[in-house]
Design a protein around this motif. Structure first.
Motif, PDB file in Angstrom:
ATOM      1  N   GLY A 132       0.855  -1.187   0.000  1.00 39.70           N
ATOM      2  CA  GLY A 132       0.000   0.000   0.000  1.00 39.70           C
ATOM      3  C   GLY A 132       0.891   1.236   0.000  1.00 39.70           C
ATOM      4  N   PHE A 133       0.306   2.357  -0.395  1.00 43.99           N
ATOM      5  CA  PHE A 133       1.057   3.614  -0.407  1.00 43.99           C
ATOM      6  C   PHE A 133       0.349   4.568   0.552  1.00 43.99           C
ATOM      7  N   SER A 134       1.050   4.954   1.623  1.00 41.73           N
ATOM      8  CA  SER A 134       0.412   5.648   2.725  1.00 41.73           C
ATOM      9  C   SER A 134       0.920   7.080   2.804  1.00 41.73           C
ATOM     10  N   MET A 135       0.228   7.972   2.135  1.00 42.21           N
ATOM     11  CA  MET A 135       0.661   9.369   2.145  1.00 42.21           C
ATOM     12  C   MET A 135      -0.440  10.273   2.707  1.00 42.21           C
ATOM     13  N   THR A 136      -1.667  10.120   2.228  1.00 40.02           N
ATOM     14  CA  THR A 136      -2.738  11.053   2.597  1.00 40.02           C
ATOM     15  C   THR A 136      -3.127  10.892   4.066  1.00 40.02           C
ATOM     16  N   GLU A 137      -3.339  12.053   4.711  1.00 36.59           N
ATOM     17  CA  GLU A 137      -3.737  12.069   6.127  1.00 36.59           C
ATOM     18  C   GLU A 137      -5.148  12.636   6.250  1.00 36.59           C
ATOM     19  N   ALA A 141      -4.455  18.587   4.269  1.00 38.47           N
ATOM     20  CA  ALA A 141      -4.955  18.553   2.889  1.00 38.47           C
ATOM     21  C   ALA A 141      -4.053  17.696   2.010  1.00 38.47           C
ATOM     22  N   GLY A 142      -4.601  16.596   1.524  1.00 39.55           N
ATOM     23  CA  GLY A 142      -3.830  15.704   0.656  1.00 39.55           C
ATOM     24  C   GLY A 142      -3.415  16.388  -0.637  1.00 39.55           C
ATOM     25  N   SER A 143      -4.150  17.428  -1.020  1.00 43.73           N
ATOM     26  CA  SER A 143      -3.811  18.137  -2.257  1.00 43.73           C
ATOM     27  C   SER A 143      -2.525  18.942  -2.110  1.00 43.73           C
ATOM     28  N   ASP A 144      -2.038  19.087  -0.889  1.00 50.68           N
ATOM     29  CA  ASP A 144      -0.811  19.858  -0.652  1.00 50.68           C
ATOM     30  C   ASP A 144       0.093  19.076   0.304  1.00 50.68           C
ATOM     31  N   TRP A 166      -4.899   7.996   6.021  1.00 55.26           N
ATOM     32  CA  TRP A 166      -6.102   7.296   5.543  1.00 55.26           C
ATOM     33  C   TRP A 166      -6.098   7.228   4.026  1.00 55.26           C
ATOM     34  N   TYR A 167      -7.044   6.458   3.516  1.00 60.15           N
ATOM     35  CA  TYR A 167      -7.118   6.199   2.071  1.00 60.15           C
ATOM     36  C   TYR A 167      -5.888   5.469   1.552  1.00 60.15           C
ATOM     37  N   THR A 168      -5.266   4.667   2.420  1.00 57.86           N
ATOM     38  CA  THR A 168      -4.159   3.835   1.961  1.00 57.86           C
ATOM     39  C   THR A 168      -4.779   2.638   1.248  1.00 57.86           C
ATOM     40  N   THR A 169      -4.849   2.729  -0.084  1.00 54.38           N
ATOM     41  CA  THR A 169      -5.515   1.673  -0.848  1.00 54.38           C
ATOM     42  C   THR A 169      -4.785   0.349  -0.639  1.00 54.38           C
ATOM     43  N   ASN A 170      -5.551  -0.697  -0.364  1.00 50.01           N
ATOM     44  CA  ASN A 170      -5.036  -2.044  -0.091  1.00 50.01           C
ATOM     45  C   ASN A 170      -4.275  -2.149   1.230  1.00 50.01           C
ATOM     46  N   ARG A 390      -5.055  21.955 -12.680  1.00 51.01           N
ATOM     47  CA  ARG A 390      -5.432  23.136 -13.476  1.00 51.01           C
ATOM     48  C   ARG A 390      -4.596  24.337 -13.036  1.00 51.01           C
ATOM     49  N   GLN A 391      -4.434  24.429 -11.721  1.00 50.50           N
ATOM     50  CA  GLN A 391      -3.659  25.556 -11.187  1.00 50.50           C
ATOM     51  C   GLN A 391      -2.219  25.519 -11.723  1.00 50.50           C
ATOM     52  N   THR A 392      -1.631  24.316 -11.739  1.00 52.74           N
ATOM     53  CA  THR A 392      -0.255  24.165 -12.249  1.00 52.74           C
ATOM     54  C   THR A 392      -0.179  24.627 -13.699  1.00 52.74           C
TER      55      THR A 392
HETATM   56  C1  LIG Z   1     -10.323   6.174  -4.533  1.00 53.40           C
HETATM   57  C2  LIG Z   1      -9.169   6.869  -3.877  1.00 53.40           C
HETATM   58  C3  LIG Z   1      -7.976   6.177  -3.666  1.00 53.40           C
HETATM   59  C4  LIG Z   1      -6.912   6.802  -3.004  1.00 53.40           C
HETATM   60  N1  LIG Z   1      -5.755   6.074  -2.767  1.00 53.40           N
HETATM   61  C5  LIG Z   1      -4.768   6.638  -2.051  1.00 53.40           C
HETATM   62  C6  LIG Z   1      -3.601   5.873  -1.688  1.00 53.40           C
HETATM   63  O1  LIG Z   1      -3.455   4.688  -2.032  1.00 53.40           O
HETATM   64  N2  LIG Z   1      -2.655   6.467  -0.910  1.00 53.40           N
HETATM   65  C7  LIG Z   1      -2.763   7.754  -0.490  1.00 53.40           C
HETATM   66  O2  LIG Z   1      -1.868   8.239   0.200  1.00 53.40           O
HETATM   67  N3  LIG Z   1      -3.856   8.513  -0.823  1.00 53.40           N
HETATM   68  C8  LIG Z   1      -4.858   7.987  -1.581  1.00 53.40           C
HETATM   69  N4  LIG Z   1      -5.976   8.733  -1.890  1.00 53.40           N
HETATM   70  C9  LIG Z   1      -6.094  10.098  -1.391  1.00 53.40           C
HETATM   71  C10 LIG Z   1      -5.925  11.149  -2.468  1.00 53.40           C
HETATM   72  O3  LIG Z   1      -4.610  11.191  -2.908  1.00 53.40           O
HETATM   73  C11 LIG Z   1      -6.407  12.489  -1.869  1.00 53.40           C
HETATM   74  O4  LIG Z   1      -7.797  12.371  -1.654  1.00 53.40           O
HETATM   75  C12 LIG Z   1      -6.107  13.673  -2.745  1.00 53.40           C
HETATM   76  O5  LIG Z   1      -4.741  13.945  -2.792  1.00 53.40           O
HETATM   77  C13 LIG Z   1      -6.838  14.938  -2.227  1.00 53.40           C
HETATM   78  O6  LIG Z   1      -6.564  15.176  -0.883  1.00 53.40           O
HETATM   79  P1  LIG Z   1      -7.772  15.404   0.145  1.00 53.40           P
HETATM   80  O7  LIG Z   1      -8.754  14.314  -0.037  1.00 53.40           O
HETATM   81  O8  LIG Z   1      -7.190  15.598   1.488  1.00 53.40           O
HETATM   82  O9  LIG Z   1      -8.495  16.729  -0.356  1.00 53.40           O
HETATM   83  P2  LIG Z   1      -8.135  18.226   0.050  1.00 53.40           P
HETATM   84  O10 LIG Z   1      -6.673  18.455  -0.048  1.00 53.40           O
HETATM   85  O11 LIG Z   1      -8.816  18.535   1.325  1.00 53.40           O
HETATM   86  O12 LIG Z   1      -8.842  19.011  -1.136  1.00 53.40           O
HETATM   87  C14 LIG Z   1     -10.269  19.102  -1.201  1.00 53.40           C
HETATM   88  C15 LIG Z   1     -10.693  19.863  -2.427  1.00 53.40           C
HETATM   89  O13 LIG Z   1     -10.173  21.171  -2.366  1.00 53.40           O
HETATM   90  C16 LIG Z   1     -10.013  21.689  -3.660  1.00 53.40           C
HETATM   91  N5  LIG Z   1      -8.646  22.196  -3.822  1.00 53.40           N
HETATM   92  C17 LIG Z   1      -7.505  21.743  -3.267  1.00 53.40           C
HETATM   93  N6  LIG Z   1      -6.456  22.475  -3.678  1.00 53.40           N
HETATM   94  C18 LIG Z   1      -6.943  23.424  -4.508  1.00 53.40           C
HETATM   95  C19 LIG Z   1      -6.366  24.482  -5.264  1.00 53.40           C
HETATM   96  N7  LIG Z   1      -5.051  24.704  -5.223  1.00 53.40           N
HETATM   97  N8  LIG Z   1      -7.185  25.253  -6.024  1.00 53.40           N
HETATM   98  C20 LIG Z   1      -8.522  25.024  -6.060  1.00 53.40           C
HETATM   99  N9  LIG Z   1      -9.120  24.039  -5.370  1.00 53.40           N
HETATM  100  C21 LIG Z   1      -8.343  23.253  -4.604  1.00 53.40           C
HETATM  101  C22 LIG Z   1     -10.257  20.528  -4.641  1.00 53.40           C
HETATM  102  O14 LIG Z   1     -11.538  20.637  -5.205  1.00 53.40           O
HETATM  103  C23 LIG Z   1     -10.165  19.317  -3.745  1.00 53.40           C
HETATM  104  O15 LIG Z   1     -10.932  18.224  -4.232  1.00 53.40           O
HETATM  105  C24 LIG Z   1      -7.043   8.146  -2.566  1.00 53.40           C
HETATM  106  C25 LIG Z   1      -8.250   8.842  -2.788  1.00 53.40           C
HETATM  107  C26 LIG Z   1      -9.304   8.223  -3.434  1.00 53.40           C
HETATM  108  C27 LIG Z   1     -10.580   8.996  -3.625  1.00 53.40           C
END
Ligand SMILES: Cc1cc2nc3c(=O)[nH]c(=O)nc-3n(C[C@H](O)[C@H](O)[C@H](O)COP(=O)(O)OP(=O)(O)OC[C@H]3O[C@@H](n4cnc5c(N)ncnc54)[C@H](O)[C@@H]3O)c2cc1C
Length: 434
Positions: A132-137, A141-144, A166-170, A390-392
């Motif tokens: 599994g790959f465990s990065m998101t908490e 914010a997983g997006s950053d 969380w969201y550590t697939t498998n 899109r931002q990038t």
């Molecule tokens: C099916 C699935 C499988 C996954 N598997 C894994 C895995 O194996 N391992 C792992 O580590 N993670 C996994 N993830 C997690 C995934 O990588 C994160 O959900 C993702 O990176 C987004 O982070 P977040 O959910 O914390 O959303 P947040 O960071 O909270 O973002 C929420 C929303 O904010 C908005 N947003 C964020 N940044 C910007 C911006 N700069 N400009 C405008 N809007 C913005 C977007 O609409 C975004 O959807 C998985 C997720 C899913 C749904």
């Protein structure tokens, strides 16, 4: 000059074989209600066939047990495998194992450590272990990923990991996890984050649950494809469980995500094509209000728009793959980002139109479309939410421009400049025509 959209003959033969194999041998498995162990046993002979054709784990270089295809070939292959949820696992390149294998390989390359191959890479490639790959908490914010809070602290010859993922697939069926955390909070996260291999039976590691999701609201713990929430409390791993040099977490993440996105996008195209095929078949078969659906302009528009969008996504994705093969992932960042959000939306829209064409049957679980739709919705979130990509792209595009109080294309301003530039000629022309 080379500007070639064709596939070489030998590889086209392999693709033809893959198309038949997916349709005849793999898709039927989808309809059986099997548990994970039953699937593993059922697909074993199929995996052997893939190996005997030299197509197993094609994403890795030959010296690591792969085939060493470039991204274009891999892309064309993933377009076919993506048609079925079981395609990637039968071909030894299912996520997250394939990406994790690439991380381990990149770690080996960075450090020259051969032991990584024997300990984790070879067992992962052979299917002897799962990962599994465990990065998101959950609480950052997983997006950053610069905001990651999970910490790894050095203590003698060991690292001690604390945090919640969380969201550590498998995660709940894995043997090892690759965990990303902050190893040095004193420097910028780009230099202060690292990745470790953590065996799931390490004391202090607790898998709290598999998270129910849109894909599987009534999740049953411990199924392949689930997403685990994991607590790391004083989890101790030896220093040699570090992948790559300390501080290389972001660099490794880039290595993993570039090719992974191309493969995702091509698999999405495989799914889109499947939904498109279903839509066309239904359009020709369903009669209502005096004609078949295929004769109604709205349905024709959906078919035409879907075909054009899929074609655009395919060309964009194969171009990104080609560019990666030519100049590497870093120089192809914009192309990879564009296909991520463009492809995820094409996937979503084509499946949505197919469901609408089928009406109640499309919404029902008698067709695969509703499950495909639920899975497609996630594509806009994972691998970085679309908005971040899109931002990038927008940020990079804007670098080519400068602010201007008067728009550069303002016609009265340009006309004045043109009059000045051609003053002599204009004077002559005006005199001549007087
Ligand atoms: C099916 C699935 C499988 C996954 N598997 C894994 C895995 O194996 N391992 C792992 O580590 N993670 C996994 N993830 C997690 C995934 O990588 C994160 O959900 C993702 O990176 C987004 O982070 P977040 O959910 O914390 O959303 P947040 O960071 O909270 O973002 C929420 C929303 O904010 C908005 N947003 C964020 N940044 C910007 C911006 N700069 N400009 C405008 N809007 C913005 C977007 O609409 C975004 O959807 C998985 C997720 C899913 C749904």
């Amino acid at each position: 000059m080379a500007w070639d959209f064709s596939t070489d003959e030998a590889f086209e033969e392999q693709l033809v074989w893959m198309r038949g194999f997916i349709r005849e041998e793999i898709m039927p498995i989808e309809t059986l209600s099997l548990n994970h162990d039953q699937v593993v046993r059922l697909i074993r002979p199929l995996q052997e066939q893939v190996k005997s054709r030299g197509l197993w784990a094609a994403h890795l270089p030959v010296e690591l047990g792969g085939v060493g295809f470039g991204q274009v070939k891999l892309g064309l292959m993933h377009e076919i495998l993506g048609q079925s949820m079981y395609g990637p696992v039968v071909f030894g390149n299912n996520a997250p194992d394939s990406g994790n294998a690439e991380l381990l390989a990149a770690g080996m390359e960075m450090t020259g450590r051969e032991d990584i191959k024997e300990r984790w890479l070879t067992p992962l490639l052979s299917g002897a272990i799962r990962s599994g790959f465990s990065m998101t908490e959950p609480n950052t914010a997983g997006s950053d990923p610069r905001l990651l809070k999970t910490r790894a602290e050095k203590d003698g010859d060991e690292w001690v990991i604390n945090g919640r993922k969380w969201y550590t697939t498998n995660g709940s069926v894995a043997d090892i996890l690759i965990v990303m955390e902050v190893s040095n909070p004193e420097v910028h996260p780009y230099q202060g984050s690292s990745m470790f291999v953590v065996p799931v039976d390490t004391p202090g590691l607790t898998i709290l649950r598999d998270v129910g999701s849109m894909d599987d609201p009534d999740v049953v713990y411990g199924r392949f494809g689930n997403h685990a929430e994991i607590l790391y409390e004083d989890v101790r791993v030896p220093a040699d469980h570090l992948i790559g040099p300390e501080g290389s977490g972001f660099l490794l993440a880039q290595t993993r995500l570039g090719p992974g996105r191309i493969h995702h996008c091509m698999r999405w195209l495989g799914q889109s094509q499947r939904a498109f095929d279903m839509m066309c078949e239904r359009a020709l078969s369903r009669y209502t209000h005096g004609s078949f659906l295929a004769e109604k302009q709205t349905i024709q528009n959906w078919i035409a728009d879907s075909k054009a969008e899929m074609h655009a996504a395919r060309l964009m994705t194969l171009h990104a793959a080609w560019k990666m093969d030519q100049v590497g992932a870093s120089a192809s960042r914009d192309e990879i980002a564009m296909i991520k959000y463009f492809g995820a939306n094409v996937l979503h829209n084509v499946i949505d139109r197919a469901i609408q064409t089928y009406g109640s049957l499309g919404y029902s679980s008698d067709m695969p479309l509703e499950a495909m739709y639920r899975a497609a919705r996630a594509a806009r979130i994972y691998d970085g939410p679309d908005e971040v990509h899109r931002q990038t792209v927008a940020r990079h595009a804007l670098k080519n421009y400068e602010a201007s109080e008067v728009p550069s294309d303002h016609i009265p301003t340009r006309a004045a400049a043109a009059r000045e530039k051609f003053a002599d000629v204009l004077e002559f022309l005006e005199a001549d025509s007087a």
